[in-house]
Structures are given as C-alpha cells and as structure tokens.
Design a protein around this motif. Sequence first.
Motif, mmCIF file in Angstrom:
data_model
loop_
_atom_site.group_PDB
_atom_site.id
_atom_site.type_symbol
_atom_site.label_atom_id
_atom_site.label_comp_id
_atom_site.label_asym_id
_atom_site.label_seq_id
_atom_site.Cartn_x
_atom_site.Cartn_y
_atom_site.Cartn_z
ATOM 1 N N ASP A 400 0.818 -1.223 0.000
ATOM 2 C CA ASP A 400 0.000 0.000 0.000
ATOM 3 C C ASP A 400 0.851 1.273 0.000
ATOM 4 O OD1 ASP A 400 0.861 0.428 2.631
ATOM 5 O OD2 ASP A 400 -1.017 -0.222 3.540
ATOM 6 N N GLU A 401 2.173 1.097 -0.194
ATOM 7 C CA GLU A 401 3.142 2.194 -0.354
ATOM 8 C C GLU A 401 3.280 3.057 0.899
ATOM 9 O OE1 GLU A 401 2.165 4.313 -3.947
ATOM 10 O OE2 GLU A 401 3.027 2.739 -5.192
ATOM 11 N N THR A 402 2.980 2.446 2.068
ATOM 12 C CA THR A 402 3.243 3.152 3.319
ATOM 13 C C THR A 402 4.740 3.290 3.541
ATOM 14 O OG1 THR A 402 1.204 2.345 4.321
ATOM 15 C CG2 THR A 402 2.928 3.083 5.833
ATOM 16 N N ILE A 403 5.497 2.235 3.173
ATOM 17 C CA ILE A 403 6.955 2.269 3.306
ATOM 18 C C ILE A 403 7.588 1.742 2.029
ATOM 19 C CG2 ILE A 403 7.075 2.088 5.821
ATOM 20 C CD1 ILE A 403 7.483 -0.925 5.494
ATOM 21 N N SER A 404 8.848 2.108 1.835
ATOM 22 C CA SER A 404 9.611 1.611 0.685
ATOM 23 C C SER A 404 10.233 0.265 1.028
ATOM 24 C CB SER A 404 10.717 2.603 0.332
ATOM 25 O OG SER A 404 11.662 2.684 1.394
ATOM 26 N N ASN A 405 10.814 -0.392 0.037
ATOM 27 C CA ASN A 405 11.486 -1.675 0.271
ATOM 28 C C ASN A 405 12.662 -1.527 1.221
ATOM 29 O OD1 ASN A 405 10.178 -3.864 -1.147
ATOM 30 N ND2 ASN A 405 10.686 -2.802 -3.043
ATOM 31 N N SER A 406 13.427 -0.445 1.062
ATOM 32 C CA SER A 406 14.586 -0.264 1.939
ATOM 33 C C SER A 406 14.136 -0.009 3.373
ATOM 34 C CB SER A 406 15.448 0.901 1.444
ATOM 35 O OG SER A 406 14.706 2.108 1.422
ATOM 36 N N ALA A 407 13.055 0.731 3.552
ATOM 37 C CA ALA A 407 12.526 0.957 4.898
ATOM 38 C C ALA A 407 11.969 -0.337 5.474
ATOM 39 C CB ALA A 407 11.450 2.033 4.868
ATOM 40 N N VAL A 411 12.551 -2.362 9.142
ATOM 41 C CA VAL A 411 11.498 -2.866 10.029
ATOM 42 C C VAL A 411 11.672 -4.368 10.240
ATOM 43 C CG1 VAL A 411 9.014 -3.183 10.326
ATOM 44 C CG2 VAL A 411 9.886 -1.067 9.300
ATOM 45 N N PHE A 412 11.973 -5.087 9.169
ATOM 46 C CA PHE A 412 12.153 -6.537 9.272
ATOM 47 C C PHE A 412 13.296 -6.875 10.210
ATOM 48 C CE2 PHE A 412 14.167 -10.489 7.822
ATOM 49 C CZ PHE A 412 13.100 -11.372 7.933
ATOM 50 N N ASP A 413 14.408 -6.163 10.099
ATOM 51 C CA ASP A 413 15.544 -6.412 10.994
ATOM 52 C C ASP A 413 15.150 -6.186 12.451
ATOM 53 O OD1 ASP A 413 17.219 -7.107 8.932
ATOM 54 O OD2 ASP A 413 18.138 -5.131 8.741
ATOM 55 N N ALA A 414 14.340 -5.158 12.689
ATOM 56 C CA ALA A 414 13.893 -4.876 14.056
ATOM 57 C C ALA A 414 12.972 -5.987 14.559
ATOM 58 C CB ALA A 414 13.175 -3.529 14.107
ATOM 59 N N LEU A 415 12.105 -6.486 13.677
ATOM 60 C CA LEU A 415 11.226 -7.592 14.065
ATOM 61 C C LEU A 415 12.034 -8.844 14.370
ATOM 62 C CD1 LEU A 415 8.436 -7.180 11.335
ATOM 63 C CD2 LEU A 415 8.204 -6.648 13.771
ATOM 64 N N TRP A 416 13.039 -9.107 13.554
ATOM 65 C CA TRP A 416 13.840 -10.335 13.703
ATOM 66 C C TRP A 416 14.635 -10.317 15.006
ATOM 67 C CZ3 TRP A 416 13.631 -14.402 10.213
ATOM 68 C CH2 TRP A 416 14.529 -15.450 10.439
ATOM 69 N N THR A 417 15.139 -9.162 15.371
ATOM 70 C CA THR A 417 15.978 -9.050 16.572
ATOM 71 C C THR A 417 15.164 -8.695 17.812
ATOM 72 O OG1 THR A 417 16.468 -6.741 16.008
ATOM 73 C CG2 THR A 417 18.023 -8.419 15.251
ATOM 74 N N ALA A 418 13.824 -8.782 17.684
ATOM 75 C CA ALA A 418 12.916 -8.519 18.812
ATOM 76 C C ALA A 418 13.033 -7.093 19.342
ATOM 77 C CB ALA A 418 13.163 -9.521 19.935
ATOM 78 N N ASP A 422 5.396 -4.696 16.764
ATOM 79 C CA ASP A 422 4.280 -4.074 16.054
ATOM 80 C C ASP A 422 4.807 -3.364 14.815
ATOM 81 O OD1 ASP A 422 1.501 -3.044 15.791
ATOM 82 O OD2 ASP A 422 2.502 -1.138 16.147
ATOM 83 N N VAL A 423 4.356 -3.806 13.638
ATOM 84 C CA VAL A 423 4.864 -3.255 12.385
ATOM 85 C C VAL A 423 4.583 -1.762 12.279
ATOM 86 C CG1 VAL A 423 4.599 -3.314 9.878
ATOM 87 C CG2 VAL A 423 4.738 -5.453 11.168
ATOM 88 N N ASP A 424 3.326 -1.354 12.480
ATOM 89 C CA ASP A 424 2.976 0.065 12.352
ATOM 90 C C ASP A 424 3.678 0.909 13.401
ATOM 91 O OD1 ASP A 424 1.352 -0.354 10.160
ATOM 92 O OD2 ASP A 424 -0.434 -0.725 11.371
ATOM 93 N N GLY A 425 3.816 0.350 14.605
ATOM 94 C CA GLY A 425 4.508 1.090 15.661
ATOM 95 C C GLY A 425 5.971 1.328 15.317
ATOM 96 N N LEU A 426 6.633 0.326 14.739
ATOM 97 C CA LEU A 426 8.033 0.474 14.342
ATOM 98 C C LEU A 426 8.176 1.498 13.213
ATOM 99 C CD1 LEU A 426 9.195 -3.260 14.458
ATOM 100 C CD2 LEU A 426 10.184 -1.375 15.787
ATOM 101 N N ILE A 427 7.230 1.487 12.279
ATOM 102 C CA ILE A 427 7.286 2.453 11.169
ATOM 103 C C ILE A 427 7.203 3.877 11.706
ATOM 104 C CG2 ILE A 427 6.032 3.320 9.150
ATOM 105 C CD1 ILE A 427 5.201 0.388 8.606
ATOM 106 N N GLU A 428 6.291 4.103 12.660
ATOM 107 C CA GLU A 428 6.144 5.441 13.258
ATOM 108 C C GLU A 428 7.363 5.812 14.088
ATOM 109 O OE1 GLU A 428 3.942 7.742 12.824
ATOM 110 O OE2 GLU A 428 2.565 6.606 11.557
#
Length: 496
Positions: A400-407, A411-418, A422-428
């Motif tokens: 939905d183009e909220t974030i780019s692939n690089s962004a 977020v994925f790295d943050a999710l992986w390393t705990a 929350d995806v939306d919370g990390l984006i904000e």
Amino acid sequence: MSEPVNTFEALQQGRPTGPLVRGYEVIIGFETHAQLSTHSKIFSRAATAFGAEPNTQACAVDLALPGTLPVMNKGAVERAIQFGLAIGARIAPRSIFARKNYFYPDLPKGYQISQYEIPVVQGGSVSFFLGEESKTVRLVRAHLEEDAGKSLHEDFVGMSGIDLNRAGTPLLEIVTEPDMRSTAEAVAYARELHKIVTWIGICDGNMQEGSFRCDANVSVRKPGERLGTRREIKNLNSFKFMQQAIDYEIRWQIEQLEDGHAIQQATVLFDPGTGETRAMRTKEDAADYRYFPDPDLPPLAIASEWVERVRAQMTELPRVMAARFCADYGLSDYDATALTQSREMAAYFEATAKACNQPKLASNWIMGEVSRRLNTDEIGIEQAPVPAARLAQLITRIADETISNSAARQVFDALWTAEGSDVDGLIEAKGLKQMNDTSALDKIIDDVLAANTKSVEEFRAGKDKAFNALVGQVMKASKGKANPSQVNDSLRKKLG
C-alpha cells in the motif's frame, strides 16, 4: 520438470551427457539407505529408538538365537508403498525376501535379510532444480531390508565391542540409474530425496544419527570410451562431506588414469579430517553374496486395495503442492519448488500469502530476506522469530506504499531481533513512513533540479546516468522517505 535424458543409450555409445572435468566425463549413481520411522524393527518387536545403551534394544530374533523366526512389520511395508507412490514408481504386487550372505562381527545371523530379484518398489524418478535448470534422475528400485549392528572401537582401552541395537532396524535402500554428471547434481539429488522421505514422514532424515546414509558410485571416462571402473564411497552422512568426497574421488581417479594406472573396483571411505577417500575393501558383486530366497519369509503380497488406502491417507506431495502454488498464486516453477523444500517452509509461505494477498511479494521476501537470516542464524523456518502473520503485515505496508522496500528491510531487521513486534509502531517510531504529499515532493524536486543544472543538461544530452544521479539527490533530500516510483515519474515530467 524436463523429461529424463536417455542416458543408457548415451552411456553405451560413449556420448557425454554432461560437463567434462579435465576432458573426462563423470558418471555418478547413488544408493541411499533411509531408516524407516517405525517404532519397532522390521522382523521383530524390539524398539528402534536412537541413543539407548548398547544391546538394550536387541531381542532374540535380532540376535539370531536358535528357533527364532522373523515376522514382517506391516508399518515398514506401508512406508515403502508411500515412497513408491511419491516417486511415481510401480508397487510390486508380489515381492520376495532373500538372504544376502556375508560375515561381519555385527551381523549375528551371518546373512542380511534383503530383497534382490523382485523389490517392492520398481522404477520411478526424482526431479529437482539445479540452479534454475530442471533435472531428473531415474530410480532403478527401492527395496526393504534390515540394518546390521555397529562395531564400537574404544581406542583409549584398546578394545572393540559390538552393539546390536541397530540390528534389524528397517531400511529402504533406494538405488538410482547412473544419471548424474557432476558433484553439484549429485548433492542436489540427495537433498531432493531427503526432502521427499522427510516430507511424507517415512524417515526422520537425521544424517548425524545414521537415519539417511548415502553411498555414491563414481567413475570417469574419456568421451567415446567404454564405461570406467566405479568406486563406491560409503556412508556419506552430510551434504558437505558428500560434496567433498565426490570432488576428491573424481580428481583422484583422473590423476590415476593420467599417470597410467588402472582403477580397481573398490569400496572406499571418506575421511573428513584429511578430505580424502581411502580404500576399505575390493568391491563385491552380487554373486559374492550368494543370494537365495529366505525360507523363513513368505512372498510379500500387496493388493491394489492396500495401495489405494495408503494413497488416500498420504499428505499433499511437494511436486503437487508446487504445481498448486503455480496455479493458485501465479508463481514460477522455480519459486514454487524452492518454497516447497520443506512442509514448514511451504506452510509459512501459504500463511503469509493468504494473510497479505500478495503472493509474489511474499515469495520474494521468504526466498530473500527471510532465507538470508535463517542461513545466517543457522535455524529452520519453524524457529523464525518473525511469524507469518507479522511478515504479512509488513508486506501489506509495502504493497500500500506506506513504506519503501529499503525501509521495510529496517522494520524486518527490528522484528527479527525482537527490537519491536508491532509493524505500524516500528514504522512510526523510526520515521519510515513514505512521503506521499505530491506538493512537498514537487518542491524537493524543483530544489534539486535548480541545484544540479549540470546533471540536467547531461540528461537532456542523452546521458541516462545523469537521471539516476538526480533520483539519488531527491531521495537524499527526502531522507529516503520519497516514493521512488513517484520520484521517477515526477522527474521525467519536469525534465520534459
């Protein structure tokens, strides 16, 4: 998958069917012993659990005490039928057991009960990808047999002992045609076979415990010459050692031939410490084992109704699931095959794809970032710290183009390393939301064009690299928040 190459005709005519190594054609066949996942042995009720104290799981039948008789394990037969169905083989309605006679300290009977003339599984094939090229290896047979015991050598006390816990453990020996032409192809075949037997649940596939052991028959020859003499590398219990052993054996045989020596048919072992193979004994042929029908076991009769009952109870096969992924999710054959390397990986992909309704993006992320992190951490998909539902949320924000692939990678790295869950919370929190305000983007682009007149002139003179430089400047000015596709479109419009 491609149709199997008619290697028999090519072999007889001396025509190469694969890449040459120093001017030699490599010919490889496999014999694999898969320990069947029954709780008891093939001809007795003794347990098959791994790691028990020596000789605590060997009953009178396994010890070949006088008066004992073998009784066939129905579960072992059903697992053989499952394998035959999985590889498209013929299930013999009648097969027989034979005595394979040889002496070894860990073989109490002085013979092994196996199948020789009429195996339970006949023919079939295994198909897989080598890179993006499809390959098919034909199977000759798969037959039921019992395992022998194990010799234990205690160097620190200078003694050897015999552990008969494995004696009588049910095995399915899977034999290929000599269809493989490189080490890479041989290892890819072994991996695919390992996937099949573990997927359908007939073998746990634990190579360290000896549940999946491969023997590679290797020979070399000059194109146009008759088949070379093969040497059998026994008991390869890791894919890494398999690759090293076959590579070494190929080099050794070529060097022997180039030095004017003849290759002697032999059974060899691979030493991981030295990276070399060494001869264990000269290779026996079938006549040396004096096969004859076992008088204690009647022929094994398998009715077609039994085969159909087994078929109805089987799980969806990997090749069938891969075809469904292509049809339902629009994936390529290569992607679908990669995602069905294990039942766990397939389930992870399907859960992600259904949750985000973006199957291609889900495929790309699982085969890319997720697999990269799994390999780095040396864990399986079932241990991934990012569950399928959370990956789906991330992919939705990309779509939905909220974030780019690089962004998204941040977020994925943050999710992986705990670092967060929350995806939306990390984006904000990280300020990664993509800029979608066209007026703000237009101002940034205007400022960049005004500050980079040389690049503008170069682009208008036909230099495409200048355009990429301008895109980079816009992304830098927006701190990476601009939508790359919008940047490209707006830049081209403003540059005419």
